[in-house]
Design a protein around this motif. Structure first.
Motif, PDB file in Angstrom:
ATOM      1  N   TRP A 179      18.628  33.862  13.092  1.00 50.13           N
ATOM      2  CA  TRP A 179      18.111  32.518  12.849  1.00 50.13           C
ATOM      3  C   TRP A 179      17.852  31.735  14.128  1.00 50.13           C
ATOM      4  O   TRP A 179      16.853  31.026  14.246  1.00 50.13           O
ATOM      5  CB  TRP A 179      19.111  31.756  11.972  1.00 50.13           C
ATOM      6  CG  TRP A 179      18.780  30.333  11.726  1.00 50.13           C
ATOM      7  CD1 TRP A 179      17.970  29.851  10.753  1.00 50.13           C
ATOM      8  CD2 TRP A 179      19.252  29.203  12.437  1.00 50.13           C
ATOM      9  NE1 TRP A 179      17.901  28.494  10.818  1.00 50.13           N
ATOM     10  CE2 TRP A 179      18.679  28.072  11.848  1.00 50.13           C
ATOM     11  CE3 TRP A 179      20.097  29.041  13.540  1.00 50.13           C
ATOM     12  CZ2 TRP A 179      18.934  26.782  12.315  1.00 50.13           C
ATOM     13  CZ3 TRP A 179      20.353  27.755  14.002  1.00 50.13           C
ATOM     14  CH2 TRP A 179      19.765  26.639  13.382  1.00 50.13           C
ATOM     15  N   SER A 180      18.745  31.875  15.115  1.00 47.11           N
ATOM     16  CA  SER A 180      18.613  31.028  16.300  1.00 47.11           C
ATOM     17  C   SER A 180      17.350  31.360  17.080  1.00 47.11           C
ATOM     18  O   SER A 180      16.864  30.533  17.852  1.00 47.11           O
ATOM     19  CB  SER A 180      19.853  31.166  17.179  1.00 47.11           C
ATOM     20  OG  SER A 180      20.250  32.499  17.232  1.00 47.11           O
ATOM     21  N   ASP A 181      16.787  32.564  16.871  1.00 46.43           N
ATOM     22  CA  ASP A 181      15.594  32.958  17.605  1.00 46.43           C
ATOM     23  C   ASP A 181      14.335  32.787  16.755  1.00 46.43           C
ATOM     24  O   ASP A 181      13.229  33.006  17.229  1.00 46.43           O
ATOM     25  CB  ASP A 181      15.763  34.421  18.042  1.00 46.43           C
ATOM     26  CG  ASP A 181      14.577  34.922  18.831  1.00 46.43           C
ATOM     27  OD1 ASP A 181      14.203  34.228  19.792  1.00 46.43           O
ATOM     28  OD2 ASP A 181      14.009  35.961  18.466  1.00 46.43           O
ATOM     29  N   CYS A 182      14.494  32.384  15.506  1.00 45.92           N
ATOM     30  CA  CYS A 182      13.346  32.320  14.605  1.00 45.92           C
ATOM     31  C   CYS A 182      12.410  31.181  14.981  1.00 45.92           C
ATOM     32  O   CYS A 182      12.871  30.069  15.241  1.00 45.92           O
ATOM     33  CB  CYS A 182      13.811  32.079  13.176  1.00 45.92           C
ATOM     34  SG  CYS A 182      14.400  33.519  12.363  1.00 45.92           S
ATOM     35  N   VAL A 183      11.119  31.451  14.950  1.00 43.10           N
ATOM     36  CA  VAL A 183      10.154  30.363  15.112  1.00 43.10           C
ATOM     37  C   VAL A 183      10.070  29.593  13.790  1.00 43.10           C
ATOM     38  O   VAL A 183      10.088  28.369  13.774  1.00 43.10           O
ATOM     39  CB  VAL A 183       8.780  30.911  15.511  1.00 43.10           C
ATOM     40  CG1 VAL A 183       7.785  29.779  15.637  1.00 43.10           C
ATOM     41  CG2 VAL A 183       8.887  31.667  16.807  1.00 43.10           C
ATOM     42  N   SER A 201       8.852  37.602  13.264  1.00 45.42           N
ATOM     43  CA  SER A 201       9.453  37.080  14.497  1.00 45.42           C
ATOM     44  C   SER A 201       8.396  36.546  15.452  1.00 45.42           C
ATOM     45  O   SER A 201       8.696  35.770  16.353  1.00 45.42           O
ATOM     46  CB  SER A 201      10.280  38.166  15.170  1.00 45.42           C
ATOM     47  OG  SER A 201       9.465  39.289  15.433  1.00 45.42           O
ATOM     48  N   SER A 202       7.133  36.944  15.261  1.00 44.50           N
ATOM     49  CA  SER A 202       6.079  36.448  16.149  1.00 44.50           C
ATOM     50  C   SER A 202       5.658  35.035  15.784  1.00 44.50           C
ATOM     51  O   SER A 202       4.850  34.444  16.483  1.00 44.50           O
ATOM     52  CB  SER A 202       4.869  37.374  16.052  1.00 44.50           C
ATOM     53  OG  SER A 202       4.418  37.400  14.710  1.00 44.50           O
ATOM     54  N   GLY A 203       6.170  34.512  14.687  1.00 46.35           N
ATOM     55  CA  GLY A 203       5.751  33.191  14.259  1.00 46.35           C
ATOM     56  C   GLY A 203       4.627  33.243  13.259  1.00 46.35           C
ATOM     57  O   GLY A 203       4.050  32.235  12.891  1.00 46.35           O
ATOM     58  N   ARG A 204       4.296  34.438  12.792  1.00 45.33           N
ATOM     59  CA  ARG A 204       3.223  34.594  11.827  1.00 45.33           C
ATOM     60  C   ARG A 204       3.812  34.576  10.421  1.00 45.33           C
ATOM     61  O   ARG A 204       4.923  35.051  10.199  1.00 45.33           O
ATOM     62  CB  ARG A 204       2.506  35.908  12.102  1.00 45.33           C
ATOM     63  CG  ARG A 204       1.231  36.124  11.336  1.00 45.33           C
ATOM     64  CD  ARG A 204       0.581  37.425  11.757  1.00 45.33           C
ATOM     65  NE  ARG A 204      -0.007  37.344  13.087  1.00 45.33           N
ATOM     66  CZ  ARG A 204      -1.197  36.780  13.341  1.00 45.33           C
ATOM     67  NH1 ARG A 204      -1.886  36.255  12.365  1.00 45.33           N
ATOM     68  NH2 ARG A 204      -1.679  36.762  14.568  1.00 45.33           N
ATOM     69  N   ILE A 205       3.060  34.014   9.505  1.00 44.13           N
ATOM     70  CA  ILE A 205       3.465  34.052   8.104  1.00 44.13           C
ATOM     71  C   ILE A 205       2.394  34.796   7.336  1.00 44.13           C
ATOM     72  O   ILE A 205       1.218  34.424   7.393  1.00 44.13           O
ATOM     73  CB  ILE A 205       3.629  32.629   7.531  1.00 44.13           C
ATOM     74  CG1 ILE A 205       4.764  31.916   8.249  1.00 44.13           C
ATOM     75  CG2 ILE A 205       3.906  32.675   6.042  1.00 44.13           C
ATOM     76  CD1 ILE A 205       4.925  30.483   7.824  1.00 44.13           C
ATOM     77  N   LEU A 227      -3.772  30.315   3.690  1.00 44.40           N
ATOM     78  CA  LEU A 227      -2.328  30.115   3.697  1.00 44.40           C
ATOM     79  C   LEU A 227      -1.624  30.957   4.749  1.00 44.40           C
ATOM     80  O   LEU A 227      -0.437  30.836   4.942  1.00 44.40           O
ATOM     81  CB  LEU A 227      -1.751  30.432   2.318  1.00 44.40           C
ATOM     82  CG  LEU A 227      -2.077  29.398   1.261  1.00 44.40           C
ATOM     83  CD1 LEU A 227      -1.511  29.812  -0.064  1.00 44.40           C
ATOM     84  CD2 LEU A 227      -1.525  28.051   1.664  1.00 44.40           C
ATOM     85  N   SER A 228      -2.351  31.862   5.407  1.00 44.20           N
ATOM     86  CA  SER A 228      -1.705  32.640   6.450  1.00 44.20           C
ATOM     87  C   SER A 228      -1.677  31.818   7.720  1.00 44.20           C
ATOM     88  O   SER A 228      -2.684  31.271   8.148  1.00 44.20           O
ATOM     89  CB  SER A 228      -2.477  33.930   6.700  1.00 44.20           C
ATOM     90  OG  SER A 228      -2.370  34.727   5.563  1.00 44.20           O
ATOM     91  N   LEU A 229      -0.533  31.719   8.306  1.00 48.25           N
ATOM     92  CA  LEU A 229      -0.376  30.821   9.431  1.00 48.25           C
ATOM     93  C   LEU A 229       0.187  31.567  10.611  1.00 48.25           C
ATOM     94  O   LEU A 229       0.804  32.625  10.462  1.00 48.25           O
ATOM     95  CB  LEU A 229       0.594  29.692   9.068  1.00 48.25           C
ATOM     96  CG  LEU A 229       0.161  28.796   7.927  1.00 48.25           C
ATOM     97  CD1 LEU A 229       1.324  27.976   7.476  1.00 48.25           C
ATOM     98  CD2 LEU A 229      -0.970  27.918   8.381  1.00 48.25           C
ATOM     99  N   HIS A 230      -0.004  31.011  11.754  1.00 47.90           N
ATOM    100  CA  HIS A 230       0.590  31.584  12.951  1.00 47.90           C
ATOM    101  C   HIS A 230       1.110  30.454  13.811  1.00 47.90           C
ATOM    102  O   HIS A 230       0.393  29.526  14.133  1.00 47.90           O
ATOM    103  CB  HIS A 230      -0.456  32.408  13.702  1.00 47.90           C
ATOM    104  CG  HIS A 230       0.146  33.171  14.828  1.00 47.90           C
ATOM    105  ND1 HIS A 230      -0.557  33.533  15.938  1.00 47.90           N
ATOM    106  CD2 HIS A 230       1.402  33.625  15.015  1.00 47.90           C
ATOM    107  CE1 HIS A 230       0.237  34.170  16.770  1.00 47.90           C
ATOM    108  NE2 HIS A 230       1.437  34.243  16.235  1.00 47.90           N
ATOM    109  N   PHE A 231       2.367  30.499  14.109  1.00 46.23           N
ATOM    110  CA  PHE A 231       2.965  29.505  14.998  1.00 46.23           C
ATOM    111  C   PHE A 231       3.384  30.214  16.275  1.00 46.23           C
ATOM    112  O   PHE A 231       4.466  30.787  16.332  1.00 46.23           O
ATOM    113  CB  PHE A 231       4.200  28.860  14.369  1.00 46.23           C
ATOM    114  CG  PHE A 231       3.928  28.175  13.066  1.00 46.23           C
ATOM    115  CD1 PHE A 231       3.373  26.912  13.049  1.00 46.23           C
ATOM    116  CD2 PHE A 231       4.213  28.795  11.866  1.00 46.23           C
ATOM    117  CE1 PHE A 231       3.122  26.275  11.848  1.00 46.23           C
ATOM    118  CE2 PHE A 231       3.963  28.164  10.670  1.00 46.23           C
ATOM    119  CZ  PHE A 231       3.414  26.900  10.659  1.00 46.23           C
TER     120      PHE A 231
END
Lengths: 522, 690
Positions: A147-151, A474-478, A44-48
């Motif tokens: 928010w506007s910078d969030c992946v 902020s890196s796009g990682r969850i 379930l750990s993701l990276h975008f």
């Protein structure tokens, strides 16, 4: 009395260490490399990565300017202006093309335009947020930090199963389910600038999405193998004047959906199946920004862009007004039994609590006996910690609050200061107890990789071994941070089993023994 | 001829007595007498109280002059306090009371949905509707008169003294006044017709409950908007009508009242006369005023009647037992009582632990869960009834769809073979009884001019005819099978068959071989005994078919089913099922922790299986080719159209209800005895895969 809650916290981790989990009453951390391994093994750990997303380089209006061709007739241009910009657009078009229209017409429309602008400037001087563009408005009132910078712009766990959905910067929505190999991607023409997503309770398939111009309710069949459900699976709910939608909340019984827009003074209560809505109009405040439905379904928190929020009871839909002193209510969360509301106010560094003692039940007595004033339960003003890398300042304004479904852990996302390196945005976690008295104890900070700040967080709605906090970075990682503990409130039923980790020994940390806030029973 | 007339009178007499009987049973119910009548009275009282402010606004708008604002106000004030204004108030109050009474008399919680154009015409030209329209016409005319008098100016009187060419003073007709009266009548008439088309008498219940004042405030804007726009359309239509037909009423009025027509004034049924902006404005304002008053009455009536009523779950006095929830739920009539009881059940199961405990309690002495048994049995029978209705409809549509495709194929191929198969299909279709009742046969009688059947046949409440709306049949037919909606099952069935039969017969007509007509097929035994009769019969039929061919487009237009309407009619009363589902599921959920004696456990298997069966039936219904998967966008009009989306709400509610039970009970459901197929479905729900 000035109480500084953060001084009692264990110091933050040195740079390079990340928080892994809570076990035996303390937060465990690890180096980056080891963490990477454990994290990546979890499905379930993701990276975008930001680069992987195809972003719109230009918005629609800016691309229009590049192709603008003035060879169209006045009628065509007027029609287009009416369609795009409404009355003001039409008047503007007539005024600017004064060489083609009779003089009296252009002068009249110029006068009306000036009058309209004056009126709207007067209106927006009362409610300054109305001058913002809709993107800026979403960014201002969203629960996500910056928010506007969030992946990952929005995140939602399914209330009953282990699946979740993420809304990405490129306006697509993905659904992840560990039990299924397919990850459906949802795209829709109207799905732009997603501010919030939420799964419908007591349903496997319905997902509500708050968009820039409307609300979408997707029906994604969990058994379907399709990776791109067609836009026919989405219901479009829109109401004139009700956009952008910044917050949505399903009733816990799954029957109603409320939506809020900072532009619209009415909060919409949708009967989604029938696509009909009832506007609940209250003029004060100038709009509705954030909604939160109490877990027992009896009350709804609705905050406005002004220094005012309302608590609606859902039996007869009447509301209590709660004026704040300083700013608007930024975020709020309910205790699991719906009797206590914690909220944070913009411009202040404290968490307030409201306790609702009355039972809003019965047909005849629709209103609950509410409290008279909110109590300060925690002060998160800036505190300096000495760590080996140097001083670090933690504290300040609060972006969002999250309370785990058992009412034992409270996560607070602090805004920090993006300009100053020593004042990072950080998640502070409190231990809470609601029974027999409300208590707040320090737990620790949740930190990620160096230079990466937390943007969004949510607790898993039914994690068996304690609480599970999901953080979007902020890196796009969850990542998911589990807090293993034995619940005191809920007796363990044989079905759920015991925690897999060793039981906490009787070795309480020094910090944890000091209570930050204890409710006095009068 | 005399015979037929007396027969007709007999039918009408019977009908009237049935209606009167229905009304007397209606009023004999304690609930109607004690609650609904009072609610209606309160709503009418409020509507009358709102009359003075509305009138004041109307007067200001009609007298407003931009250049003399102060004079306008003083004039209005003096007018509002004058004796004529008070007389007008009394008249208008009477009109509102009458309108309110008509709403009370004809309100319904189950909308009356016309499944085809002909059924709609049947509703519109029903004698009762004719009387109502006439009443509305009269009331509109009264309001028109009040408006004309209040506006004053040149509209005030019907006659004025004018000088003829020879200088002799005479009384002339004031056409402006006449126009106000006629406009009022026209707006009233169109209001009553639109009321039928838009189901204005339908009282819906909202998912979001609010206090009456807040609901009224929230809907006021809609009322204003609707009355303004509707007044605009009505006045436009009236002006067109008056332009063409205005020459009829003028001489007639002149003749009866002995007035003269002033030749020096432009007649109003000319383009020059109608291009009078002031006249148009005043007509429009008056029509808006009229519609606003009536819509406000309607709105208040709906708000008051649909208000929640809290029934006691059990009473300690036996004389009040008939007012308790378990007893009231099982009542068949009146529908409004049943609906309010179900609404109360849904609310108590959701919000009120103390009343839930009464539901779960045991009787004293005896220890029987009578309350729970009565409530759950009634809810389950409602659900089973809907399931049965859906299955029947599905069977009909499925067989009909196949036959239809075959017969249309026969038209293309023009082979007698196919048409014969389709004929056989007809005979073998599951319910041949309905073949006798096709609308074609009824209509054939009236068109052929059979002396035994008067031309008014479609307009009389013939119970077997398809013109009778489901509600009418429900009212008149004795309650069958223990379910009040039994009659509705048949109506879509009959309507569906109509176009198919005629397409079959046209196909055979092309082939030139007269096939056995469907109606004759069920009586093959007569063939050898009375050949001459049969020949004559066939001859008649041939004539009829010829007649029909000439008018085929019209027939198809009239009899073709409206695609949406049959689905809507099928789910017309689904609000009751939604509440039953919600009530049951919340009660079962609460029983997990609150039911001390385990009374719910015993009925859990039947609740689960009936919910699953209903879900299956509803899902099948939505998979039908004509069923739309999404609700149509509702337009905002005064006719409440929420019944159009009931089936979607029902579909969502079933799923939520089953999930509510499975989520609460979790793995414990494995111990419940249900069939293997249902266990599989429940497993799907437990895994959140539905």
């Amino acid at each position: 009395m000035k109480m500084c809650s953060l001084a009692l916290f264990p110091p933050p981790l040195p740079s390079g260490q990340t928080t892994l989990c809570e076990s035996n009453n303390e937060l465990l951390s690890g180096r980056n490399s080891t963490e990477r391994l454990t994290q990546d093994s979890s499905p379930l750990s993701l990276h975008f990565p930001r680069e992987s997303l195809k972003l719109h380089s230009r918005t629609e209006s800016s691309s229009k300017a590049a192709f603008l061709d003035h060879s169209e007739t006045l009628w065509m241009r007027s029609a287009a202006a009416w369609r795009d910009g409404g009355l003001t657009g039409l008047l503007d078009e007539i005024t600017t093309s004064h060489s083609e229209v009779p003089k009296w017409l252009s002068v009249t429309s110029g006068c009306i335009l000036a009058l309209l602008r004056w009126a709207s400037s007067f209106h927006s001087s009362l409610f300054p947020h109305l001058t913002l563009s809709s993107e800026d408005m979403i960014a201002e009132f969203s629960q996500a930090l910056n928010w506007s910078d969030c992946v990952v712009r929005a995140f939602a766990w399914h209330p009953h199963t282990d699946k979740f959905t993420v809304a990405l910067l490129d306006d697509s929505i993905k659904i992840y389910n560990p039990k299924s190999a397919t990850t459906p991607t949802l795209k829709h023409r109207l799905q732009r600038s997603v501010a919030a997503v939420q799964w419908k309770p007591l349903c496997a398939s319905a997902l509500a999405v708050a968009c820039q111009n409307c609300l979408l309710v997707w029906h994604v069949d969990p058994c379907s193998l399709s990776t791109r459900p067609s836009s026919g699976c989405a219901q479009v709910l829109s109401h004139p004047g009700h956009s952008p939608v910044t917050s949505i909340a399903w009733s816990p019984s799954g029957s109603l959906l409320v939506s809020a827009s900072p532009v619209d003074t009415a909060m919409m209560v949708w009967d989604v199946a029938a696509e009909s809505c009832v506007p609940l109009q209250r003029v004060g405040g100038g709009g509705v920004t954030f909604l939160s439905w109490s877990p027992d379904g009896s009350q709804v928190l609705a905050s406005t862009p002004s220094a005012l929020f309302r608590v609606w009871e859902t039996r007869m839909w009447t509301c209590e007004r709660w004026p704040c002193v300083k700013g608007r209510c930024q975020s709020g969360c309910w205790s699991p039994d719906g009797s206590r509301l914690l909220f944070a106010v913009q411009g202040e560094t404290v968490i307030y609590a409201l306790t609702f003692t009355g039972v809003p039940a019965g047909v005849s007595t629709g209103t609950s006996k509410g409290p008279q004033a909110a109590a300060v339960v925690a002060d998160l003003s800036e505190t300096t910690f000495n760590i080996p890398d140097g001083d670090i300042v933690v504290g300040g304004e609060i972006q969002s609050l999250a309370w785990d479904p058992r009412g034992e852990r409270l996560a607070v996302l602090l805004k920090g200061d993006p300009q100053a390196a020593d004042r990072p945005a950080i998640i502070t976690v409190f231990k809470t107890r609601t029974n027999p008295v409300f208590e707040l104890l320090p737990c620790g900070f949740v930190q990620g990789e160096p230079g990466v700040e937390p943007r969004l967080m949510q607790f898993h709605p039914n994690f068996r071994h304690g609480a599970l906090l999901t953080v979007c970075w902020s890196s796009g990682r969850i990542t998911h941070v589990p807090f293993y503990f034995l619940s005191t409130a809920i007796p363990h039923v044989g079905l759920s089993g015991s925690p897999s980790l060793p039981h906490p020994q009787e070795r309480a940390a020094d910090f944890a023994s000091q209570s930050l806030f204890t409710e006095l029973i009068s | 001829m005399v015979n037929s007339l007396t027969a007709e009178e007999n039918i009408i007499d019977k009908w009237v007595t049935i209606e009167i009987k229905m009304f007397s049973t209606y009023t004999s119910c304690w609930f109607i007498r004690k609650v609904i009548c009072w609610r209606a009275a309160a709503s009418i009282a409020w509507a009358v109280l709102l009359l003075p402010p509305t009138t004041a606004i109307f007067v200001i708008l009609s007298k407003f002059s931009l250049f003399h604002p102060i004079r306008t106000i003083t004039e209005c004030l003096s007018l509002l306090t004058s004796a004529s204004a008070i007389f007008s108030f009394i008249l208008l109050g009477g009109v509102i009371i009458m309108v309110g009474f008509l709403f009370l008399e004809y309100h319904t919680v189950i909308p009356n949905i016309a499944c085809s154009k002909i059924a709609l015409f049947g509703q519109l030209f029903h004698p009762r509707q004719f009387v109502i329209s006439l009443a509305h016409c009269l009331m509109g005319m009264i309001v028109g008169w009040c408006c004309a008098v209040t506006t004053g100016f040149r509209y005030e009187t019907l006659a004025y003294s004018c000088a003829q060419s020879d200088g002799h003073p005479q009384m002339c007709l004031n056409e402006y006044h006449l126009m106000f009266l006629l406009a009022g009548a026209f707006v009233g008439f169109s209001h009553s017709l639109l009321g039928v088309i838009h189901n204005m008498n339908y009282v819906s219940f909202h998912a979001v409950e609010q206090y009456k004042y807040l609901r009224f405030k929230g809907s006021l804007g809609l009322v204003v908007k609707c009355s303004i726009s509707q007044a605009f359309y009505s006045v436009r239509n009236f002006i067109v009508l008056y332009f063409f037909l205005g020459y009829i009423p003028k001489p007639w009025i002149c003749k009866t009242l002995n007035l003269q027509l002033d030749s020096s004034v432009n007649p109003l049924d000319s383009i020059a006369g109608l291009l009078d902006l002031s006249l148009l404005y005043h007509l429009w304002i008056s029509a808006t005023y009229l519609l606003f008053m009536w819509y406000i009455t309607l709105l208040l009536f709906r708000i008051f009647v649909s208000e929640v009523y809290s029934f006691p779950v059990q009473s300690s006095f036996t004389e009040d037992a008939h007012q308790c929830l378990p007893k009231v739920l099982t009542d068949k009539q009146p529908m409004i009582l049943k609906f309010l009881a179900l609404q109360d059940l849904a609310l108590l199961s959701q919000h009120s632990p103390s009343r839930r405990s009464e539901v779960f309690s045991l009787s004293q002495p005896g220890g029987h869960p009578h309350n729970w048994n009565a409530i759950s049995n009634e809810c389950l029978s409602l659900l089973a009834d809907l399931t049965q209705r859906l299955v029947a409809y599905h069977e009909t549509v499925a067989t009909n769809g196949r036959a239809k495709s075959l017969s249309s194929g026969s038209e293309r191929k023009t082979s007698s073979e196919t048409s014969v198969t389709s004929g056989i299909e007809d005979v073998m279709s599951p319910k041949p009884v309905f073949l006798m009742k096709t609308p074609a046969s009824v209509f054939a009688r009236s068109i052929a001019g059979d002396p035994q059947s008067p031309l008014t046949a479609p307009f009389t409440p013939d119970l077997d005819s398809p013109f009778a709306s489901p509600a009418m049949r429900r009212l008149t037919a004795p309650v069958e099978q223990g379910s009040p909606w039994y009659g509705t099952v048949q109506s879509p069935h009959i309507m569906r068959r109509a176009p198919k039969l005629w397409s079959t017969s046209t196909g055979s007509q092309v082939n030139g071989s007269p096939p056995p007509s469907p109606a004759s097929v069920p009586s093959p035994k007569q063939e050898p005994s009375k050949p001459s009769f049969l020949a004559q019969f066939l001859q008649n039929r041939k004539e009829q078919v010829k007649n029909f061919l000439a008018k085929r487009v019209l027939i198809m237009y009239l009899f073709n089913k409206l695609p949406e309407a049959s689905s809507q009619a099928l789910f017309a009363d689904s609000q009751a099922h939604i509440w039953a589902l919600e009530g049951l599921s919340y009660l079962v959920q609460a029983s997990f922790s609150e039911d001390q004696f385990g009374v719910v456990q015993t009925s859990l298997p039947s609740i689960l299986s009936s919910m699953l069966l209903l879900q299956e039936a509803v899902d099948r219904h939505f998979k039908l080719p004509h069923a739309s998967s999404k609700p149509v966008r509702l337009t905002s009009s005064m006719g409440d159209s929420s019944y159009k989306t009931l089936r979607f709400a029902l579909r969502a509610t079933i799923k939520t209800a089953i999930y509510r039970i499975t989520t609460t009970f979790g793995g414990h459901l494995n111990a419940v005895h249900v069939s293997a197929e249902h266990r599989k479905r429940l497993q799907q729900f437990l895994e959140y895969k539905e």
